[in-house]
Design a protein around this motif. Sequence first.
Motif, mmCIF file in Angstrom:
data_model
loop_
_atom_site.group_PDB
_atom_site.id
_atom_site.type_symbol
_atom_site.label_atom_id
_atom_site.label_comp_id
_atom_site.label_asym_id
_atom_site.label_seq_id
_atom_site.Cartn_x
_atom_site.Cartn_y
_atom_site.Cartn_z
ATOM 1 N N ASN A 39 1.067 -1.278 0.059
ATOM 2 C CA ASN A 39 -0.110 0.033 -0.123
ATOM 3 C C ASN A 39 0.767 1.365 -0.118
ATOM 4 O O ASN A 39 0.645 2.313 -0.827
ATOM 5 N N ALA A 40 1.915 1.402 0.961
ATOM 6 C CA ALA A 40 2.819 2.428 0.785
ATOM 7 C C ALA A 40 3.533 2.543 -0.357
ATOM 8 O O ALA A 40 3.658 3.764 -0.978
ATOM 9 N N THR A 41 3.937 1.567 -1.010
ATOM 10 C CA THR A 41 4.558 1.575 -2.558
ATOM 11 C C THR A 41 3.514 2.338 -3.392
ATOM 12 O O THR A 41 3.864 3.183 -4.145
ATOM 13 N N LEU A 42 2.437 1.569 -3.497
ATOM 14 C CA LEU A 42 1.446 2.049 -4.410
ATOM 15 C C LEU A 42 0.853 3.340 -4.182
ATOM 16 O O LEU A 42 0.751 4.189 -5.202
ATOM 17 N N ASN A 43 0.827 3.985 -2.922
ATOM 18 C CA ASN A 43 0.572 5.458 -2.820
ATOM 19 C C ASN A 43 1.713 6.256 -3.172
ATOM 20 O O ASN A 43 1.222 7.358 -3.730
ATOM 21 N N HIS A 44 2.664 5.787 -3.074
ATOM 22 C CA HIS A 44 4.145 6.770 -3.609
ATOM 23 C C HIS A 44 3.967 6.754 -4.988
ATOM 24 O O HIS A 44 4.354 7.659 -5.687
ATOM 25 N N TYR A 45 3.893 5.589 -5.782
ATOM 26 C CA TYR A 45 3.580 5.664 -6.911
ATOM 27 C C TYR A 45 2.542 6.425 -7.581
ATOM 28 O O TYR A 45 2.759 7.244 -8.548
ATOM 29 N N LYS A 46 1.377 6.624 -6.925
ATOM 30 C CA LYS A 46 0.324 7.347 -7.482
ATOM 31 C C LYS A 46 0.591 8.688 -7.032
ATOM 32 O O LYS A 46 0.677 9.790 -8.001
ATOM 33 N N ASN A 47 1.339 9.194 -6.084
ATOM 34 C CA ASN A 47 1.812 10.644 -5.590
ATOM 35 C C ASN A 47 2.966 11.107 -6.740
ATOM 36 O O ASN A 47 3.008 12.396 -7.044
ATOM 37 N N GLU A 48 3.895 10.270 -6.891
ATOM 38 C CA GLU A 48 5.051 10.396 -7.538
ATOM 39 C C GLU A 48 4.824 10.260 -9.139
ATOM 40 O O GLU A 48 5.280 11.370 -9.843
ATOM 41 N N PHE A 49 4.000 9.674 -9.720
ATOM 42 C CA PHE A 49 4.019 9.530 -11.190
ATOM 43 C C PHE A 49 2.404 9.807 -11.517
ATOM 44 O O PHE A 49 2.215 9.774 -12.795
#
Length: 145
Positions: free
Chosen positions: A96-106
């Motif tokens: 979840n943390a990785t996918l949240n960062h994915y969405k925020n970053e990309f």
Amino acid sequence: MEIACTRSPQQLLMARQAYHARYKKSLEEDVAHHTTGDFRKLLVPLMSSYCYDGNEVNMTLAKAEAKILHEKISEKVYSHKDLIRILATRSKAQVNATLNHYKNEFGNDINKDLKTDSKDEFLAILRATIKCLTCPEKYFEKFFV
């Protein structure tokens, strides 16, 4: 995929033990035997791994792995070993943390970036895997509403 992604590590271990007791072979062995190609590359690790079940996350790791996911999706190498490793071996909190960062970053939800070919069955199971790992109630909601 649904069983592997929606059960706790302990529940999945018990399911694998029960399968072995009943059929005298491993669940992973049967999954490997009855699948091929990219499907096997995804499903066997999902069934085999015993993930950490806690809530702690490593944000440095989440950031690095979000970048890896974005690179592999941009390169359209959806069954890359690193992409599958991240989904199959990380705790649900870490995913979840990785996918949240994915969405925020990309700028996009990962499943939106994986909708490049709606007829690709592997992309469909990859999207379903992500949905089951992150929000199983939303995944199952579409079947029962």
